[in-house]
Design a protein around this motif. Structure first.
Motif, PDB file in Angstrom:
ATOM      1  N   HIS A  96      -2.277   8.148  -1.413  1.00 22.20           N
ATOM      2  CA  HIS A  96      -0.861   8.367  -1.096  1.00 22.20           C
ATOM      3  C   HIS A  96      -0.008   7.487  -1.983  1.00 22.20           C
ATOM      4  CE1 HIS A  96      -2.796   5.354   1.547  1.00 22.20           C
ATOM      5  NE2 HIS A  96      -1.768   4.600   1.194  1.00 22.20           N
ATOM      6  N   GLU A 108     -13.106   1.957  -0.942  1.00 23.15           N
ATOM      7  CA  GLU A 108     -13.004   1.739   0.502  1.00 23.15           C
ATOM      8  C   GLU A 108     -13.357   3.062   1.153  1.00 23.15           C
ATOM      9  OE1 GLU A 108      -9.869   0.266   3.909  1.00 23.15           O
ATOM     10  OE2 GLU A 108      -9.281   1.760   2.461  1.00 23.15           O
ATOM     11  N   GLN A 122       4.174   6.869   3.591  1.00 25.01           N
ATOM     12  CA  GLN A 122       3.031   6.956   2.674  1.00 25.01           C
ATOM     13  C   GLN A 122       2.528   8.405   2.573  1.00 25.01           C
ATOM     14  OE1 GLN A 122       1.141   3.834   5.082  1.00 25.01           O
ATOM     15  NE2 GLN A 122       0.665   2.730   3.199  1.00 25.01           N
ATOM     16  N   TYR A 155       0.835  -1.211   0.000  1.00 21.57           N
ATOM     17  CA  TYR A 155       0.000   0.000   0.000  1.00 21.57           C
ATOM     18  C   TYR A 155       0.869   1.260   0.000  1.00 21.57           C
ATOM     19  CZ  TYR A 155      -4.237  -2.711   0.157  1.00 21.57           C
ATOM     20  OH  TYR A 155      -5.259  -3.555  -0.192  1.00 21.57           O
TER      21      TYR A 155
END
Ligand code: NOJ
Length: 573
Positions: free
Chosen positions: A123, A277, A188, A83
């Motif tokens: 991000h 999400e 991030q 991620y």
């Protein structure tokens, strides 16, 4: 402290009217979520890979999956297991090559399965060339591709916002003598969506994957992309003097303008699905997001998975909950998309503990618990999302030290619990119950070493119960969780009432049984699931018609046995 959505109350939500018919391919299938790092390793490296997924396509087809959502497989330093992306159009060599990805898409297509990619657009990684350039000075070409702010006069962070993984949401950068914002980890940095060049670059990357033939996108943490016009301190919500960044930035007005542009520039005109999400979007707002003029096909909201919390998702602040709270949250979501939009049903994903432990904290037979949840998952209205291993009834792990845990949020929550005054043992118990590593242990394929996941050393140890809970054993056992999943997925796919029928909650005040009906034309299906470990009485004549499926071998009488799940179909006038 993790973020929150408003949780619905336990009142009955009855949906009337003509609902949208399930006519799209993605409404009539089951989606299977893969955490590639933990799924199947074909090289002995200890981490899963794309070829490992291709090798298991027949297993997934046999299960009944029509789409596979892969968590990020792009190049990444893996601070947050993918991620944190450093190249939006590449493949992480740990997982394979672009050619492996193309092969996976093609092989899946041959089996009528589509591949769904994860877009992490709030991000990037701090190792992305965009960020490296942006942080190099205050006046480079990408200087405002991220969110930069000056320190407060005393040199401290611009605001008192806490990042979702704990600690300040701001990190100081000496080159620019400024702070950058990160909703999640320091590695991030948040992208600046106000900059049209940023949006164009992100949309181009998504179009790159559409050209490769992907069947849709799951869009990560999307409620955080719009920041407030003014950045100011919030009222502290914990002993660290900070406030969750979620409270200050989630779902900021104006966000939908960005997302309409996203839809126009990327999604429109393709036979795909999109699922955002969306922590922070309330049920009342669902039509704006997933209605006819919305921005996504579906939205993962959080109310039902946050039932063990009063507010926020601070692991040390869990509360006892009653079944009516879970039922109320699910019913509210069903009502929210009854006329417009579509619901993605889920109990597990890579961010949550295993559902048989999470929703049944008092223990009990985990096979029955898994079948109970499967029954709800497959008979609610919407598209079911199954997380790898859920179809086997995989369970939580329980490691002895915090150092054994890899998950970045487990460490953040552990530290926060210590700051709140809990002992190390108490802090560890919160991690046991909630850690994301519970869902990230290797997929349990068979009884060979490391559950058949790898011939090397797995990046995270397999759950020791793989000797009994594994795909090979369950394939041979008609009474296994896996066999139940196959049966109920088939039932769902072939039964038009389960696909499109109107949802109505029944026995809304009952604290043991979750019951609801689905009705279309003159057919009515009733699901009744006993969530308790005791027998639960049913009203007289409650179950009528034919028993379509049940988690016990024979039909119930006037009581549901512990954790029993049944589905009946009857003709109505
Ligand atoms: C939500 C993802 O599901 C989670 O795994 C990740 O850590 C955060 N977003 C940050 O991208």
């Amino acid at each position: 402290m993790l973020a929150t959505s408003p949780v619905a109350t336990g009142e009955a939500h009855i949906t009337k009217g003509t609902p949208m018919k399930a006519t799209k391919w993605w409404q009539n299938t089951a989606v299977y979520q893969i955490y590639p790092k933990s799924f199947n390793d074909t090289t002995g490296s200890g981490t899963g890979d794309l070829r490992g997924i291709t090798a298991k396509l027949d297993y997934l087809k046999d299960l009944g999956a029509g789409a596979l959502w892969l968590t990020p497989v792009y190049p990444s330093p893996m601070v947050d297991n993918g991620y944190d992306i450093s190249d939006y159009t590449g493949i992480n060599p740990q997982f394979g090559t672009l050619a492996d990805m193309e092969e996976l898409i093609a092989e899946a297509k041959r089996r009528d399965i589509r591949i769904v990619m994860d877009l992490v657009y709030n991000h990037s990684s701090d190792q992305h060339p965009w960020f490296i350039e942006s942080k190099s000075s205050r006046n480079n070409a990408k200087s405002d591709w991220y969110i930069w702010r000056d320190a407060k006069p005393d040199g401290s962070a611009p605001t008192n916002w806490r990042g979702i993984f704990g600690g300040s949401a701001w990190t100081y950068c000496a080159e620019r003598e400024q702070y950058y914002l990160h909703t999640f980890a320091e590695a991030q940095p948040d992208l600046n969506w106000e900059n049209p060049e940023v949006r164009a670059a992100l949309f181009a990357a998504a179009n790159f994957w559409l050209d490769k033939g992907v069947g849709g996108f799951r869009i990560d943490a999307i409620t955080y992309i719009k920041k407030p016009a003014v950045f100011e301190d919030g009222t502290p919500d914990a002993a660290d003097g900070m406030v969750s960044v979620h409270t200050m930035t989630a779902n900021t007005p104006g966000i939908l303008d960005f997302l309409h542009e996203f839809r126009r520039e990327v999604f429109d005109g393709h036979d795909i699905f999109t699922v955002g999400e969306a922590n922070g979007v309330s049920v009342a707002e669902l039509p704006d997001w997933v209605g006819e003029n919305g921005v996504f096909s579906m939205l993962f909201e959080f109310a039902h998975v946050l039932v063990p919390y009063e507010e926020g998702e601070c692991w040390s602040k869990m509360i006892p909950w009653k079944l009516t709270k879970l039922k109320g949250a699910l019913s509210a979501s069903q009502a929210g998309v009854a006329k417009e939009g579509w619901y993605p049903i889920y109990f597990e994903n890579h961010d949550r503990a295993r559902s048989v432990n999470y929703f049944f904290p008092n223990g009990g037979d985990t096979r029955l618990a898994a079948k109970a949840l499967a029954t709800v998952l497959m008979t609610l209205r919407g598209t079911p999302f199954i997380y790898e291993g859920e179809e086997l009834g995989m369970t939580n792990v329980r490691w002895d030290t915090i150092e054994s845990y890899d998950d970045i949020s487990s460490h953040g929550q552990y530290e926060l619990a210590l700051k709140e005054g809990f002992s190390p043992a108490e802090a560890l118990s919160f991690v046991h119950f909630n850690s994301r590593d519970n869902a990230r242990t290797p997929m349990q394929w068979n009884t060979s070493e490391h559950a058949g996941f790898t011939t090397g050393t797995p990046w995270l140890p397999a759950n020791e119960n793989y000797h009994t809970i594994n795909a090979a054993a369950e394939e041979k056992d008609e009474d296994s969780v896996l066999s139940y999943y196959k049966q109920i997925i088939r039932l769902r796919k072939t039964n038009p009432v389960l696909l499109s029928g109107v949802y109505e909650e029944l026995l809304a005040d009952n604290e043991q049984i979750y019951a609801f009906s689905r009705t279309a034309g003159n057919r009515r299906i009733v699901t009744a699931v006993n969530f308790s470990a005791e027998e639960a009485a049913l009203p007289a004549g409650f179950l009528k018609g034919v028993r379509l499926i049940g988690s016990y071998a024979d039909a119930p009488s006037t009581v549901l046995r512990p954790l029993e799940a049944v589905v009946y179909e009857e003709e109505v006038k």
